[in-house]
Design an enzyme around this catalytic site. Structure first.
Site, PDB file in Angstrom:
ATOM      1  N   ALA A  62      -8.372  -4.658  -8.313  1.00 47.23           N
ATOM      2  CA  ALA A  62      -7.391  -4.630  -9.394  1.00 47.23           C
ATOM      3  C   ALA A  62      -6.002  -4.758  -8.778  1.00 47.23           C
ATOM      4  O   ALA A  62      -5.817  -4.490  -7.593  1.00 47.23           O
ATOM      5  CB  ALA A  62      -7.511  -3.314 -10.148  1.00 47.23           C
ATOM      6  N   GLY A 101     -12.280  -3.874  -7.809  1.00 46.96           N
ATOM      7  CA  GLY A 101     -12.525  -4.694  -8.992  1.00 46.96           C
ATOM      8  C   GLY A 101     -13.123  -6.044  -8.632  1.00 46.96           C
ATOM      9  O   GLY A 101     -13.880  -6.628  -9.414  1.00 46.96           O
ATOM     10  N   GLU A 104     -16.618  -5.563  -8.351  1.00 52.99           N
ATOM     11  CA  GLU A 104     -17.143  -5.323  -9.710  1.00 52.99           C
ATOM     12  C   GLU A 104     -17.334  -6.645 -10.460  1.00 52.99           C
ATOM     13  O   GLU A 104     -18.289  -6.811 -11.218  1.00 52.99           O
ATOM     14  CB  GLU A 104     -16.217  -4.364 -10.457  1.00 52.99           C
ATOM     15  CG  GLU A 104     -16.310  -2.948  -9.863  1.00 52.99           C
ATOM     16  CD  GLU A 104     -15.308  -1.965 -10.431  1.00 52.99           C
ATOM     17  OE1 GLU A 104     -14.102  -2.287 -10.404  1.00 52.99           O
ATOM     18  OE2 GLU A 104     -15.714  -0.896 -10.895  1.00 52.99           O
ATOM     19  N   GLU A 124     -11.691   2.153  -3.752  1.00 51.50           N
ATOM     20  CA  GLU A 124     -10.867   2.889  -4.720  1.00 51.50           C
ATOM     21  C   GLU A 124     -10.600   4.328  -4.303  1.00 51.50           C
ATOM     22  O   GLU A 124      -9.520   4.876  -4.542  1.00 51.50           O
ATOM     23  CB  GLU A 124     -11.535   2.893  -6.109  1.00 51.50           C
ATOM     24  CG  GLU A 124     -11.434   1.593  -6.867  1.00 51.50           C
ATOM     25  CD  GLU A 124     -12.527   0.595  -6.525  1.00 51.50           C
ATOM     26  OE1 GLU A 124     -13.184   0.766  -5.486  1.00 51.50           O
ATOM     27  OE2 GLU A 124     -12.719  -0.361  -7.296  1.00 51.50           O
TER      28      GLU A 124
HETATM   29  C1  3H9 Z   1      -9.459  -1.246  -8.221  1.00 44.80           C
HETATM   30  O1  3H9 Z   1      -9.937  -2.308  -7.990  1.00 44.80           O
HETATM   31  C2  3H9 Z   1      -9.758  -0.444  -9.451  1.00 44.80           C
HETATM   32  C3  3H9 Z   1     -10.946  -0.946 -10.227  1.00 44.80           C
HETATM   33  O2  3H9 Z   1     -12.146  -0.419  -9.713  1.00 44.80           O
HETATM   34  C4  3H9 Z   1     -10.910  -0.521 -11.669  1.00 44.80           C
HETATM   35  C5  3H9 Z   1      -9.809  -0.994 -12.509  1.00 44.80           C
HETATM   36  C6  3H9 Z   1      -9.960  -0.654 -13.947  1.00 44.80           C
HETATM   37  N1  3H9 Z   1      -2.998  -5.097  -5.607  1.00 44.80           N
HETATM   38  O3  3H9 Z   1      -2.895  -5.249   3.263  1.00 44.80           O
HETATM   39  P1  3H9 Z   1      -2.096  -6.493   3.430  1.00 44.80           P
HETATM   40  C7  3H9 Z   1      -0.673  -6.675  -1.308  1.00 44.80           C
HETATM   41  S1  3H9 Z   1      -8.343  -0.541  -7.178  1.00 44.80           S
HETATM   42  C8  3H9 Z   1      -1.738  -5.487  -5.407  1.00 44.80           C
HETATM   43  O4  3H9 Z   1      -0.886  -6.414   4.249  1.00 44.80           O
HETATM   44  P2  3H9 Z   1      -4.248  -7.659   4.943  1.00 44.80           P
HETATM   45  C9  3H9 Z   1      -0.090  -5.755  -0.260  1.00 44.80           C
HETATM   46  O5  3H9 Z   1       0.695  -4.772  -0.837  1.00 44.80           O
HETATM   47  C10 3H9 Z   1      -8.089  -1.751  -5.923  1.00 44.80           C
HETATM   48  N2  3H9 Z   1      -1.250  -5.866  -4.206  1.00 44.80           N
HETATM   49  O6  3H9 Z   1      -3.001  -7.709   3.976  1.00 44.80           O
HETATM   50  C11 3H9 Z   1       0.696  -6.724   0.592  1.00 44.80           C
HETATM   51  O7  3H9 Z   1       1.910  -6.985  -0.080  1.00 44.80           O
HETATM   52  P3  3H9 Z   1       3.257  -7.270   0.734  1.00 44.80           P
HETATM   53  C12 3H9 Z   1      -9.175  -1.765  -4.934  1.00 44.80           C
HETATM   54  C13 3H9 Z   1      -2.083  -5.838  -3.184  1.00 44.80           C
HETATM   55  O8  3H9 Z   1      -4.631  -9.064   5.123  1.00 44.80           O
HETATM   56  C14 3H9 Z   1      -0.147  -7.997   0.550  1.00 44.80           C
HETATM   57  O9  3H9 Z   1      -0.994  -7.859  -0.605  1.00 44.80           O
HETATM   58  N3  3H9 Z   1      -8.825  -2.652  -3.840  1.00 44.80           N
HETATM   59  C15 3H9 Z   1      -3.420  -5.432  -3.315  1.00 44.80           C
HETATM   60  O10 3H9 Z   1      -3.990  -6.807   6.114  1.00 44.80           O
HETATM   61  C16 3H9 Z   1      -1.017  -8.192   1.762  1.00 44.80           C
HETATM   62  O11 3H9 Z   1      -1.771  -7.017   1.969  1.00 44.80           O
HETATM   63  C17 3H9 Z   1      -8.156  -2.231  -2.761  1.00 44.80           C
HETATM   64  O12 3H9 Z   1      -7.855  -1.073  -2.621  1.00 44.80           O
HETATM   65  C18 3H9 Z   1      -3.872  -5.046  -4.598  1.00 44.80           C
HETATM   66  N4  3H9 Z   1      -5.142  -4.681  -4.821  1.00 44.80           N
HETATM   67  O13 3H9 Z   1      -5.400  -6.908   4.127  1.00 44.80           O
HETATM   68  C19 3H9 Z   1      -7.852  -3.272  -1.735  1.00 44.80           C
HETATM   69  N5  3H9 Z   1      -4.026  -5.505  -2.108  1.00 44.80           N
HETATM   70  O14 3H9 Z   1       2.979  -8.501   1.526  1.00 44.80           O
HETATM   71  C20 3H9 Z   1      -6.508  -3.048  -1.151  1.00 44.80           C
HETATM   72  C21 3H9 Z   1      -3.094  -5.948  -1.250  1.00 44.80           C
HETATM   73  O15 3H9 Z   1       4.282  -7.385  -0.315  1.00 44.80           O
HETATM   74  N6  3H9 Z   1      -6.114  -4.067  -0.219  1.00 44.80           N
HETATM   75  N7  3H9 Z   1      -1.921  -6.151  -1.887  1.00 44.80           N
HETATM   76  O16 3H9 Z   1       3.447  -6.051   1.603  1.00 44.80           O
HETATM   77  C22 3H9 Z   1      -6.566  -4.137   1.047  1.00 44.80           C
HETATM   78  O17 3H9 Z   1      -7.407  -3.387   1.483  1.00 44.80           O
HETATM   79  C23 3H9 Z   1      -5.938  -5.173   1.943  1.00 44.80           C
HETATM   80  O18 3H9 Z   1      -4.738  -5.588   1.335  1.00 44.80           O
HETATM   81  C24 3H9 Z   1      -6.800  -6.414   2.226  1.00 44.80           C
HETATM   82  C25 3H9 Z   1      -5.936  -7.476   2.978  1.00 44.80           C
HETATM   83  C26 3H9 Z   1      -7.978  -6.003   3.123  1.00 44.80           C
HETATM   84  C27 3H9 Z   1      -7.297  -7.020   0.959  1.00 44.80           C
END
Ligand code: 3H9
Length: 685
Positions: A62, A101, A104, A124
């Site tokens: 998400a 998500g 999901e 999450e």
């Molecule tokens: C969810 O899904 C809830 C659902 O179950 C239910 C809903 C109803 N959203 O980490 P990076 C940005 S909860 C918005 O440096 P990497 C991050 O801030 C979600 N922005 O890259 C950064 O911005 P900036 C569950 C996001 O290559 C840029 O992207 N998912 C999100 O080292 C690059 O990120 C997670 O918790 C996001 N979801 O790693 C996954 N994710 O450049 C969270 C990232 O401005 N994300 N950004 O600083 C991660 O684990 C890592 O970002 C990922 C990439 C492994 C994907």
């Protein structure tokens, strides 16, 4: 323009998302997905659907930036239900990270194919949440209850191969993902009934036969989950999947998700997610500053610190020249590195080949001149200004032009060290935390003359070696250790006034820290930084050191230890405290837990505010990153500055003022803290 586009390949509709950087499932993506499924449904020519993402990754979850704002329809649970309800087979084609998500969406699809390098997970819980779009209900049905518990409660992803083995992925794709996913869709286009995750039951049955499973899981992970709300909620949601029909389970999931979402822990953990990413951004640098090329690293010192530092680079595939003064110290250092790698290999976390590769990158030597071809040289020698200056002076004559000269000092003045060279612009502090191969934090200390490209290189390198770097200015102890000082001073005072080490440590552990200040001192060594003069006994610590009570390594410190290193309160320490109490004429009194919080934690917040006031940290959230990654501050409290905000700054100021007389003459109340409290402002928002 919608981030979702569609195109046809024969009778397969390819639904592609292009929403950089991570294809987060923001409003436009959700809307586009529903429209695309409607389109597939309406078009008779379409027999199957492939959902695929452009860029680095499948949907990584998400869009976290939307949390806390009014939700725009369609919400993700509706989107995933729409996908599953599609009357034509939907295939999720996964590369990069199918997270939260994103997973999901994949679970709601009828089939999942993935490239071998893909990672699948529901992180999450790391944001203080649980998978809230059917993930807690579909994942156990598809991957099995045990696997779902493990994945969702830890938040750690699994690789595609493991996902294939547990049934989460139907096919591993070698070669072009889209092409193979389309071929797969062709294969299954006429297969009916469609395999809907929500209707599957076979993997739940195993869990129904083993009702003790959930409590066993809770008990086995009690230590890891201590203090966190979300893991327990995850367990409850998955329990509901097993015990209730799907529709009811989804309602339970929703209710638990909403409860978590409205709590402080989720706010803290989401705040921290962005804090960590913000920390890597350096303010005030010329745009487009390019990093220097780092191909070989030199490390001076093969002790615990030098060895640990070296391992970071070796593990990342960067060659290291490690220099020592004496052969036996060098051999010991290289031997310890090998032993550490072998221990990792014996746990199955590294192959013998990888151990060989890492060790093959290490060049241990007694020859200082061997550092001449290093692009970055880090000294990890004795913490003494004269020694450091001598080392840097020598480096100046050996290092090649443009090499970065770094000091791993924990306290000393980087500018003074830099002044002992003819190239202060190349000098920077790289403060690793012990054990340096494990702790995630790296303080990058920016000297007055440190060049912008040196800073950019340090931050980029930190990422390469999987550290979280925070920029600190030059002040005694930088960010982390400087904030330890008031805490330590007050903790020692509190002993004199009537608290016991056990009481102070208990308050810390209850707060959520892994240990309290006295447990930490015993672990690190009470003698660290001690003057080693047994005739000069000025305080409790001097006395303990003189008594050989150096902590766990000696079987005695602030606590007594048995042969299994289990602590118990020490009558000898109680006597020492009593002796100093008499000597300093301090009256013993009852100390409340709240006073311990006010005198040791509120004063830390105050020190954080002084650090901000002095410009030694770029932002309050950087201080929080230091404390979570460097000192075990519970992430569900966000870090000291976020925690102060949630406590309320007026309360912090009031608490400090209540204690002010006891805080001693050196204590300085931060004007920034008082100003913010008065103006109703916060540090972190
Ligand atoms: C969810 O899904 C809830 C659902 O179950 C239910 C809903 C109803 N959203 O980490 P990076 C940005 S909860 C918005 O440096 P990497 C991050 O801030 C979600 N922005 O890259 C950064 O911005 P900036 C569950 C996001 O290559 C840029 O992207 N998912 C999100 O080292 C690059 O990120 C997670 O918790 C996001 N979801 O790693 C996954 N994710 O450049 C969270 C990232 O401005 N994300 N950004 O600083 C991660 O684990 C890592 O970002 C990922 C990439 C492994 C994907």
């Amino acid at each position: 323009m919608s981030p979702i586009s569609t195109r046809r390949h024969d009778d397969v509709l390819i639904v592609a998302s292009n929403n950089p950087p991570v294809n987060a499932l923001g409003h436009a993506v959700r809307e586009g997905l529903v429209q695309a499924i409607d389109q597939a449904e309406a078009d008779e020519q379409v027999k199957a659907v492939v959902i695929i993402c452009e860029g680095n990754t499948f949907f990584a979850g998400a869009d976290i930036t939307e949390f806390g704002k009014p939700m725009q329809m369609p919400m993700l649970p509706i989107v995933v239900d729409r996908i599953e309800a599609c009357s034509k087979p939907v295939v999720a084609a996964i590369h990069g990270t199918a997270f939260g998500g994103g997973l999901e969406v994949a679970l709601a699809s009828h089939y999942r194919v993935a490239v071998p390098s893909a990672k699948l997970g529901v992180p999450e819980v790391k944001l203080g949440l649980l998978p809230g779009a059917g993930g807690t209900q579909r994942l156990p049905r598809v991957a099995g209850v045990g696997k779902a518990l493990e994945m969702a409660a830890s938040g750690n992803p699994i690789g595609a191969k493991e996902a294939y083995e547990c049934g989460l992925v139907d096919k591993l794709i070698e070669g072009d993902l889209e092409q193979h996913a389309v071929a797969f869709a062709h294969e299954v286009k006429d297969s009916r009934p469609l395999p809907k995750s929500s209707e599957r039951d076979e993997k739940l049955r195993e869990a129904r036969d083993n009702p003790g499973l959930f409590d066993e899981f809770r008990q086995a992970n009690a230590k890891k989950f201590r203090g966190f709300d979300a893991p327990e909620y995850v367990v409850r949601a998955i329990e509901a999947a097993v015990k209730a029909p799907y529709a009811e389970g989804v309602m339970t999931e929703r209710q638990l998700f909403m409860e978590l979402m409205s709590g402080t822990q989720a706010r803290a953990q989401q705040y921290f997610f962005f804090a960590e990413r913000k920390a890597s951004k350096i303010e005030g640098l010329p745009e487009n500053t390019q990093p220097r090329d780092i191909r070989r690293v030199g490390v001076i010192g093969a002790g615990t610190m030098g060895g640990g530092i070296s391992m970071n680079f070796l593990s990342a595939g960067i060659p290291v020249t490690m220099v020592e003064m004496a052969q036996d110290a060098l051999d010991r250092g290289a031997g310890t590195i090998r032993k550490n790698y072998e221990a990792t290999a014996s746990k199955g976390k590294m192959s013998a080949d990888q151990v060989g590769q890492a060790m093959g990158l290490l060049t241990p030597t007694l020859d200082f001149n061997a550092l001449s071809d290093c692009d970055l040289i880090i000294e990890a020698v004795f913490e003494n200004m004269d020694v450091k200056k001598e080392v840097f002076g020598r480096l100046d004559t050996i290092a090649k032009p443009g090499a970065i000269l770094a000091s791993n000092t924990s306290y000393l003045d980087i500018d003074e060290i830099a002044a002992s060279t003819s190239r202060p612009q190349d000098v920077v502090g790289l403060h690793f935390f012990s054990p340096a191969n494990i702790m995630k934090l790296l303080e990058v200390v920016r000297g007055a003359k440190t060049a912008p490209d040196v800073l950019v290189t340090a931050m980029q390198l930190a990422k390469r070696i999987r550290k979280v770097a925070v920029v600190a200015g030059v002040c005694y102890g930088f960010i982390g250790n400087r904030m330890l000082i008031p805490r330590q001073t007050q903790a020692m005072r509190l002993l004199l006034e009537g608290a016991t080490p056990e009481q102070v440590d208990r308050v810390y552990v209850e707060f959520g820290m892994p240990m309290g200040p006295f447990q930490m001192a015993d672990l690190a060594g009470v003698d660290i930084g001690w003057h080693r003069d047994t005739n000069r006994i000025e305080n409790i610590r001097d006395k303990l050191c003189a008594m050989d009570r150096w902590g766990q390594k000696k079987g005695a410190g602030f606590y007594d230890y048995d042969e299994k290193r289990r602590p118990s309160p020490s009558p000898a320490v109680a006597e020492v405290i009593e002796e100093f109490r008499r000597r300093e004429n301090v009256e013993k009194r009852e100390i409340s837990d709240q006073e311990i919080v006010e005198r040791t934690l509120y004063t830390m917040v105050n020190e954080g505010a002084l650090i901000l006031e002095g410009g030694f940290a770029q932002r309050a959230s950087d201080i929080d990153v230091v404390w979570v990654y460097g000192y075990g501050w519970p992430v569900y409290r966000g870090g000291p500055m976020f925690w102060a905000d949630t406590e309320g700054l007026p309360k912090i100021v009031e608490g400090i003022r209540r204690q002010q007389e006891r805080l001693g003459p050196d204590f300085k109340l931060s004007e920034l803290l008082v100003g913010k409290a008065g103006a109703g402002e916060k540090f972190t928002r």
